[in-house]
Design a protein around this motif. Sequence first.
Motif, short mmCIF file in Angstrom:
data_model
loop_
_atom_site.label_atom_id
_atom_site.label_comp_id
_atom_site.label_asym_id
_atom_site.label_seq_id
_atom_site.Cartn_x
_atom_site.Cartn_y
_atom_site.Cartn_z
N ARG A 129 0.89 -1.17 0.00
CA ARG A 129 0.00 0.00 0.00
C ARG A 129 0.92 1.21 0.00
N SER B 117 1.68 5.13 0.70
CA SER B 117 1.32 6.41 1.31
C SER B 117 2.31 7.43 0.75
N GLU C 236 -2.38 15.63 1.71
CA GLU C 236 -2.14 15.25 3.10
C GLU C 236 -1.52 16.39 3.91
N LYS D 92 1.96 12.85 5.93
CA LYS D 92 1.79 11.83 4.89
C LYS D 92 0.48 11.09 5.11
N GLY D 93 0.05 10.38 4.08
CA GLY D 93 -1.15 9.57 4.20
C GLY D 93 -1.33 8.71 2.97
N MET D 94 -2.34 7.89 2.99
CA MET D 94 -2.57 6.92 1.92
C MET D 94 -2.96 7.60 0.61
N VAL D 95 -2.41 7.05 -0.47
CA VAL D 95 -2.78 7.48 -1.81
C VAL D 95 -4.12 6.82 -2.13
N GLU D 96 -5.09 7.64 -2.50
CA GLU D 96 -6.42 7.12 -2.79
C GLU D 96 -6.48 6.56 -4.21
N ALA E 297 6.09 4.18 2.19
CA ALA E 297 5.86 5.63 2.24
C ALA E 297 6.80 6.31 1.25
N LYS F 68 3.09 -1.66 3.81
CA LYS F 68 2.95 -0.27 3.37
C LYS F 68 4.32 0.30 3.03
N GLY G 223 3.90 11.57 1.20
CA GLY G 223 4.02 12.71 2.09
C GLY G 223 5.07 13.68 1.61
#
Length: 145
Positions: free
Chosen positions: A6, A8, A52, A36-40, A82, A80, A10
């Motif tokens: 997954r 993310s 983010e 940072k955060g998850m890429v949709e 990043a 995950k 940032g």
Amino acid sequence: MSRITRLSAGVIVARETPDGWRFLLLRAFNHWDFPKGMVESGEEPLAAAIREVREESLIDDLEFIWGHEHTETGPYSRGKVARYYIARTRTSEVSLPVIEELGRPEHNEYRWVDFEGALKLVSPRVEPVLEWARGMMNGGVNRTD
């Protein structure tokens, strides 16, 4: 069989001060990291990274003066990865807005810290990211004022 990762995204947010560069770190529980955060689904990683930063700090004046180069961590937390970009901001005020779904801010605290201060706060997973940013910033890669 390879593990599905997954992503993310940032931004290493840097602000130039009379005393040198300061990096924005956010604390969630006892973990310090860059915004940072998850890429949709369907979202470009750079767009997710910018989103983010805006959602987590209300900073919206990012300047990618070092270009759109990025670095990634190795897999962690169930696969995950990043991805981090570097951007300059001229904003010094940071807000930690309440996330409606959580009913509280996502982060407990923020700090503007120099490189050495950042190294003391971030986890071993984030240290190579910080080192990469310092190299990019010191090398002036793609820098325009």
